[in-house]
Design a protein around this motif. Structure first.
Motif, mmCIF file in Angstrom:
data_model
loop_
_atom_site.group_PDB
_atom_site.id
_atom_site.type_symbol
_atom_site.label_atom_id
_atom_site.label_comp_id
_atom_site.label_asym_id
_atom_site.label_seq_id
_atom_site.Cartn_x
_atom_site.Cartn_y
_atom_site.Cartn_z
ATOM 1 N N CYS A 1 12.792 -4.004 3.272
ATOM 2 C CA CYS A 1 12.298 -5.189 2.568
ATOM 3 C C CYS A 1 13.458 -5.893 1.877
ATOM 4 C CB CYS A 1 11.278 -4.799 1.499
ATOM 5 S SG CYS A 1 9.708 -4.254 2.155
ATOM 6 N N ASP A 2 13.306 -7.204 1.704
ATOM 7 C CA ASP A 2 14.357 -7.962 1.022
ATOM 8 C C ASP A 2 14.455 -7.579 -0.447
ATOM 9 O OD1 ASP A 2 15.170 -9.314 3.235
ATOM 10 O OD2 ASP A 2 13.804 -10.996 2.924
ATOM 11 N N SER A 3 13.308 -7.359 -1.090
ATOM 12 C CA SER A 3 13.336 -6.998 -2.510
ATOM 13 C C SER A 3 12.055 -6.268 -2.876
ATOM 14 C CB SER A 3 13.493 -8.247 -3.389
ATOM 15 O OG SER A 3 12.230 -8.775 -3.728
ATOM 16 N N LEU A 4 12.047 -5.738 -4.087
ATOM 17 C CA LEU A 4 10.854 -5.035 -4.588
ATOM 18 C C LEU A 4 9.623 -5.933 -4.528
ATOM 19 C CD1 LEU A 4 12.253 -3.278 -7.753
ATOM 20 C CD2 LEU A 4 11.118 -2.137 -5.853
ATOM 21 N N LEU A 5 9.840 -7.238 -4.719
ATOM 22 C CA LEU A 5 8.711 -8.171 -4.736
ATOM 23 C C LEU A 5 7.957 -8.192 -3.413
ATOM 24 C CD1 LEU A 5 10.480 -10.973 -6.735
ATOM 25 C CD2 LEU A 5 8.364 -9.825 -7.433
ATOM 26 N N ASP A 6 8.614 -7.757 -2.335
ATOM 27 C CA ASP A 6 7.956 -7.725 -1.022
ATOM 28 C C ASP A 6 7.118 -6.470 -0.810
ATOM 29 O OD1 ASP A 6 9.074 -10.106 -0.221
ATOM 30 O OD2 ASP A 6 10.863 -9.141 0.591
ATOM 31 N N LEU A 7 7.276 -5.489 -1.686
ATOM 32 C CA LEU A 7 6.619 -4.199 -1.436
ATOM 33 C C LEU A 7 5.097 -4.280 -1.349
ATOM 34 C CD1 LEU A 7 8.267 -1.319 -3.502
ATOM 35 C CD2 LEU A 7 8.257 -1.675 -1.042
ATOM 36 N N PRO A 8 4.428 -4.887 -2.338
ATOM 37 C CA PRO A 8 2.963 -4.875 -2.279
ATOM 38 C C PRO A 8 2.424 -5.477 -0.984
ATOM 39 C CG PRO A 8 3.701 -5.542 -4.458
ATOM 40 C CD PRO A 8 4.916 -5.503 -3.583
ATOM 41 N N SER A 9 2.986 -6.607 -0.545
ATOM 42 C CA SER A 9 2.461 -7.218 0.678
ATOM 43 C C SER A 9 2.848 -6.398 1.904
ATOM 44 C CB SER A 9 2.929 -8.667 0.805
ATOM 45 O OG SER A 9 4.318 -8.700 0.875
ATOM 46 N N ALA A 10 4.043 -5.802 1.891
ATOM 47 C CA ALA A 10 4.448 -4.964 3.020
ATOM 48 C C ALA A 10 3.499 -3.791 3.174
ATOM 49 C CB ALA A 10 5.868 -4.455 2.805
ATOM 50 N N MET A 11 3.050 -3.245 2.058
ATOM 51 C CA MET A 11 2.141 -2.102 2.116
ATOM 52 C C MET A 11 0.764 -2.526 2.621
ATOM 53 S SD MET A 11 3.565 -0.325 -1.324
ATOM 54 C CE MET A 11 2.190 0.740 -1.635
ATOM 55 N N LEU A 12 0.359 -3.737 2.284
ATOM 56 C CA LEU A 12 -0.930 -4.246 2.789
ATOM 57 C C LEU A 12 -0.850 -4.496 4.281
ATOM 58 C CD1 LEU A 12 -2.325 -6.787 0.202
ATOM 59 C CD2 LEU A 12 -3.289 -4.579 0.900
ATOM 60 N N GLN A 13 0.265 -5.143 4.718
ATOM 61 C CA GLN A 13 0.444 -5.431 6.145
ATOM 62 C C GLN A 13 0.450 -4.159 6.968
ATOM 63 O OE1 GLN A 13 3.916 -7.734 7.060
ATOM 64 N NE2 GLN A 13 3.397 -9.260 5.519
ATOM 65 N N ASP A 14 0.890 -3.085 6.344
ATOM 66 C CA ASP A 14 1.002 -1.822 7.063
ATOM 67 C C ASP A 14 -0.358 -1.295 7.498
ATOM 68 O OD1 ASP A 14 2.852 0.166 7.974
ATOM 69 O OD2 ASP A 14 1.871 1.523 6.574
ATOM 70 N N ALA A 15 -1.411 -1.851 6.936
ATOM 71 C CA ALA A 15 -2.754 -1.416 7.313
ATOM 72 C C ALA A 15 -3.135 -1.936 8.697
ATOM 73 C CB ALA A 15 -3.760 -1.920 6.292
ATOM 74 N N THR A 16 -2.412 -2.967 9.175
ATOM 75 C CA THR A 16 -2.827 -3.599 10.434
ATOM 76 C C THR A 16 -2.174 -2.929 11.640
ATOM 77 O OG1 THR A 16 -1.039 -5.183 10.280
ATOM 78 C CG2 THR A 16 -3.147 -5.811 9.326
#
Ligand SMILES: O=C(O)COP(=O)(O)O
Ligand SMILES: [Mg+2]
Length: 231
Positions: free
Chosen positions: A216-231
């Motif tokens: 990820c580019d930064s910590l700020l991307d973590l929450p959405s990256a974790m959500l996307q991981d569900a797909t």
């Protein structure tokens, strides 16, 4: 951002964060400490970029690398002695020049409100890590802070991660490691945890080449990256 693993980060019960290069940009303070140590031996200062590349393996490794780069390599007992001299110097350079990485406060609060336990796992000495986290008011949401001197083997060994998980009472399979280096990846793998690396840390090797499940580019991307991981 590149998504690789698929569902591995979905709803972890706990997240372990690395400290230097992940939650804080401590390289300027660490550079000041290194240069004070070198000046005491009449050696010229190193540049910030040089010292940045030496961070991540604990203080002893930092000293070893700094003296080697200065053309005055230390071995064995001489390295032990420099490590002893460094301890009080290092403690005087913990927060003056150190800054939080972007989004730290928001992201820790977000995960706390989502019911995720959190810990910090660093190769830095434990008291130094705690003092930095206290300085920035970050300890409130952290159920474990494990420093390199709290375990027998530093990262890339899994010891510190497993101790933190023990303190948080969470199994490795329910946990996510977030860091900036190959040591973080190796430690997470050895502990049986998925791992996300952030760009902008202290690794010399491109983060994409370190074998993380996701970058990820930064910590700020973590929450959405974790959500996307569900797909
Ligand atoms: O090398 C250190 O002292 C600390 O590094 P880390 O917080 O990235 O583990
Ligand atoms: Mg790091």
């Amino acid at each position: 951002m590149n998504v690789g693993a698929g569902r591995r980060f979905r709803s972890p019960k706990a997240i372990l964060f690395d400290l230097d290069g992940t939650l804080v940009d401590s390289a300027p303070d660490i550079t000041a400490a290194v240069n004070e140590l070198l000046a005491g031996r009449d050696l010229p200062p190193l540049r910030l970029e040089q010292v940045r590349a030496m961070i991540g393996g604990g203080v002893r490794k930092l000293i070893e690398r700094a003296f080697a780069a200065s053309g005055a390599p230390l071995l064995g007992s001489a390295l032990d002695e420099a490590n002893r001299v460094m301890a009080p110097i290092y403690r005087r350079h913990l927060t003056g020049l150190t800054r939080l990485m972007p989004g730290v406060r928001e992201v820790l609060t977000h995960f706390h409100l989502s019911g995720i336990a959190m810990g910090v796992v660093t190769n830095k000495p434990q008291l130094a890590a705690r003092e930095i986290l206290l300085h920035f008011g970050l300890t409130e949401h952290l159920g474990a802070i494990v420093g390199g001197d709290a375990v027998t083997c530093l990262k890339p060994a899994p010891d510190a991660l497993l101790l933190a998980l023990d303190q948080l009472q969470v199994e490795p399979r329910d946990t996510l490691m977030v860091g900036d280096s190959g040591a973080d990846v190796a430690a997470a793998r050895a502990a049986g945890m998925p791992v996300i690396l952030l760009r902008g840390g202290y690794t010399q090797t491109p983060v994409e080449e370190l074998g993380a499940d996701l970058v990820c580019d930064s910590l700020l991307d973590l929450p959405s990256a974790m959500l996307q991981d569900a797909t």
